[in-house]
Design an enzyme around this catalytic site. Structure first.
Site, PDB file in Angstrom:
ATOM      1  CG  ASP A  38     -18.795  19.495 -55.961  1.00 51.22           C
ATOM      2  OD1 ASP A  38     -17.749  19.342 -55.300  1.00 51.22           O
ATOM      3  OD2 ASP A  38     -18.797  19.867 -57.160  1.00 51.22           O
ATOM      4  CG  ASN A  91     -12.712  22.005 -49.748  1.00 46.64           C
ATOM      5  OD1 ASN A  91     -11.501  22.184 -49.685  1.00 46.64           O
ATOM      6  ND2 ASN A  91     -13.272  21.105 -50.570  1.00 46.64           N
ATOM      7  CE1 TYR A 162      -6.739  28.294 -56.158  1.00 42.42           C
ATOM      8  CE2 TYR A 162      -4.523  28.708 -55.328  1.00 42.42           C
ATOM      9  CZ  TYR A 162      -5.674  27.941 -55.344  1.00 42.42           C
ATOM     10  OH  TYR A 162      -5.774  26.830 -54.536  1.00 42.42           O
ATOM     11  CE  LYS A 166      -7.890  28.774 -52.490  1.00 38.59           C
ATOM     12  NZ  LYS A 166      -8.994  28.050 -51.812  1.00 38.59           N
TER      13      LYS A 166
HETATM   14  P1  NAD Z   1     -11.034  19.497 -56.740  1.00 41.13           P
HETATM   15  O1  NAD Z   1     -11.155  20.106 -58.079  1.00 41.13           O
HETATM   16  O2  NAD Z   1     -10.821  18.034 -56.622  1.00 41.13           O
HETATM   17  O3  NAD Z   1     -12.273  19.873 -55.813  1.00 41.13           O
HETATM   18  C1  NAD Z   1     -12.918  21.108 -55.863  1.00 41.13           C
HETATM   19  C2  NAD Z   1     -14.404  20.863 -55.840  1.00 41.13           C
HETATM   20  O4  NAD Z   1     -15.070  22.136 -55.789  1.00 41.13           O
HETATM   21  C3  NAD Z   1     -14.890  20.131 -57.097  1.00 41.13           C
HETATM   22  O5  NAD Z   1     -15.617  18.974 -56.742  1.00 41.13           O
HETATM   23  C4  NAD Z   1     -15.735  21.177 -57.800  1.00 41.13           C
HETATM   24  O6  NAD Z   1     -16.833  20.633 -58.514  1.00 41.13           O
HETATM   25  C5  NAD Z   1     -16.193  22.051 -56.648  1.00 41.13           C
HETATM   26  N1  NAD Z   1     -16.557  23.401 -57.109  1.00 41.13           N
HETATM   27  C6  NAD Z   1     -15.848  24.185 -57.969  1.00 41.13           C
HETATM   28  N2  NAD Z   1     -16.516  25.316 -58.193  1.00 41.13           N
HETATM   29  C7  NAD Z   1     -17.667  25.249 -57.487  1.00 41.13           C
HETATM   30  C8  NAD Z   1     -18.772  26.119 -57.339  1.00 41.13           C
HETATM   31  N3  NAD Z   1     -18.837  27.298 -57.980  1.00 41.13           N
HETATM   32  N4  NAD Z   1     -19.804  25.736 -56.523  1.00 41.13           N
HETATM   33  C9  NAD Z   1     -19.753  24.544 -55.880  1.00 41.13           C
HETATM   34  N5  NAD Z   1     -18.724  23.679 -55.988  1.00 41.13           N
HETATM   35  C10 NAD Z   1     -17.701  24.024 -56.791  1.00 41.13           C
HETATM   36  O7  NAD Z   1      -9.814  20.271 -56.042  1.00 41.13           O
HETATM   37  P2  NAD Z   1      -9.236  20.232 -54.557  1.00 41.13           P
HETATM   38  O8  NAD Z   1      -7.780  20.249 -54.703  1.00 41.13           O
HETATM   39  O9  NAD Z   1      -9.903  19.213 -53.735  1.00 41.13           O
HETATM   40  O10 NAD Z   1      -9.667  21.689 -54.051  1.00 41.13           O
HETATM   41  C11 NAD Z   1     -10.374  21.928 -52.855  1.00 41.13           C
HETATM   42  C12 NAD Z   1      -9.910  23.245 -52.276  1.00 41.13           C
HETATM   43  O11 NAD Z   1      -8.536  23.123 -51.905  1.00 41.13           O
HETATM   44  C13 NAD Z   1      -9.996  24.438 -53.194  1.00 41.13           C
HETATM   45  O12 NAD Z   1     -10.461  25.556 -52.473  1.00 41.13           O
HETATM   46  C14 NAD Z   1      -8.561  24.661 -53.619  1.00 41.13           C
HETATM   47  O13 NAD Z   1      -8.303  25.995 -53.973  1.00 41.13           O
HETATM   48  C15 NAD Z   1      -7.842  24.259 -52.367  1.00 41.13           C
HETATM   49  N6  NAD Z   1      -6.440  23.929 -52.516  1.00 41.13           N
HETATM   50  C16 NAD Z   1      -6.059  22.855 -53.250  1.00 41.13           C
HETATM   51  C17 NAD Z   1      -4.710  22.576 -53.373  1.00 41.13           C
HETATM   52  C18 NAD Z   1      -4.195  21.403 -54.163  1.00 41.13           C
HETATM   53  O14 NAD Z   1      -2.978  21.286 -54.301  1.00 41.13           O
HETATM   54  N7  NAD Z   1      -5.031  20.517 -54.664  1.00 41.13           N
HETATM   55  C19 NAD Z   1      -3.762  23.409 -52.776  1.00 41.13           C
HETATM   56  C20 NAD Z   1      -4.182  24.490 -52.030  1.00 41.13           C
HETATM   57  C21 NAD Z   1      -5.537  24.742 -51.911  1.00 41.13           C
END
Ligand code: NAD
Length: 255
Positions: A38, A91, A162, A166
């Site tokens: 991360d 992810n 975004y 995706k």
């Molecule tokens: P989150 O913010 O809890 O987790 C994302 C993590 O990615 C964080 O810990 C952050 O520090 C890390 N991160 C961000 N930029 C980074 C970088 N440049 N290098 C390394 N790490 C980095 O959010 P989440 O909801 O767990 O998201 C995880 C994935 O799921 C993402 O790809 C997001 O687009 C996708 N997603 C989430 C949802 C939702 O509803 N939460 C829906 C669809 C897709």
């Protein structure tokens, strides 16, 4: 009974919280040895502690997944620690509010916000696969899951870059699946709906009720509900699944 990832070495990016951290805990429960990565060093250390407390094994990497040399170090470091990389969950990602584009329509996004969004949410997935596949080819196979989104399937107002990123992730996933099917490397995507993580706190505050009204199950998903799908997809139980994008969205895309 042995776990479905027993003996596997797995790398998870974005494992400092949300879906990535939940995946780390589910992968560990299923017997995988983990590398968790991360941007947020303290957060990923916390994930290691949680995995250890649950009886699992994890090493950590901190760094930005948009930098090729950083990603190479994470993947090579995983292989150095465990001798191989069987499973990869690419992810890490950010939401529009994290690039100062919250509420912005397409014409209002700044070039910097657009570029950063594409770098974090799309280019990083390619960089990760580039390094992971290199090792998987050498070891004779592997399984990759990329985090897409329902935003990879439909348009969503005020989420321009975004949504573009995706959609791109799903394109990369399908293409790599075709290219490496013969090399025993499976590549799939998971498309979460609206999941309870830090990422959705802002949207939930601003328009939570309207979003809930669109979800047939009438609630947000839990990060663990995505993690269960991902663990299955990277396991040998999904041996005939490649090039697929699985929605985990409470029925949203069926509407
Ligand atoms: P989150 O913010 O809890 O987790 C994302 C993590 O990615 C964080 O810990 C952050 O520090 C890390 N991160 C961000 N930029 C980074 C970088 N440049 N290098 C390394 N790490 C980095 O959010 P989440 O909801 O767990 O998201 C995880 C994935 O799921 C993402 O790809 C997001 O687009 C996708 N997603 C989430 C949802 C939702 O509803 N939460 C829906 C669809 C897709």
């Amino acid at each position: 009974m042995t776990g479905m990832l027993e003996g596997k070495a797995a790398l998870i990016t974005g494992a400092g919280g949300g879906i990535g951290r939940a995946a780390a805990l589910v992968f560990a429960r299923e017997g995988a040895r983990l590398a968790v990565a991360d941007l947020a060093a303290a957060a990923v250390e916390e994930t290691v502690a949680l995995v250890n407390r649950a009886g699992g094994q994890a090493i950590s990497f901190s760094g930005d997944v948009t930098a090729g040399d950083t990603v190479r170090a994470m993947v090579d470091g995983t292989v150095a620690a465990y001798g191989r990389i069987d499973c990869a969950f690419n992810n890490a990602g950010i939401a529009p509010y994290q690039v100062a584009a919250s509420g912005h329509k397409t014409a209002d996004w700044s070039e910097d916000s657009f570029d950063r969004m594409i770098a974090v949410n799309l280019k990083s997935v390619w960089l990760c696969m580039k390094e992971e596949i290199r090792h998987m080819l050498a070891q004779g196979g592997g399984a990759v899951v990329n985090t897409g989104s329902i935003a990879g399937l439909i348009g969503l107002p005020t989420s321009s870059a975004y949504v573009a990123a995706k959609h791109g992730v799903l394109g990369l996933t399908k293409t790599a699946a075709l290219e490496y099917a013969g090399a025993k490397i499976r590549v799939n995507a998971v498309c979460p709906g609206f999941i309870k993580t830090r990422m959705t706190e802002d949207a939930m505050r601003r328009r939570g009720e309207a979003i809930m009204a669109q979800i047939p199950q009438g609630r947000m998903g839990e990060p663990e509900e995505i993690a269960e799908m991902v663990a299955w997809l990277v396991s040998d139980r999904a041996s005939y699944v490649t090039g697929a994008c699985y929605n985990v969205d409470g029925g949203w895309m069926a509407v």
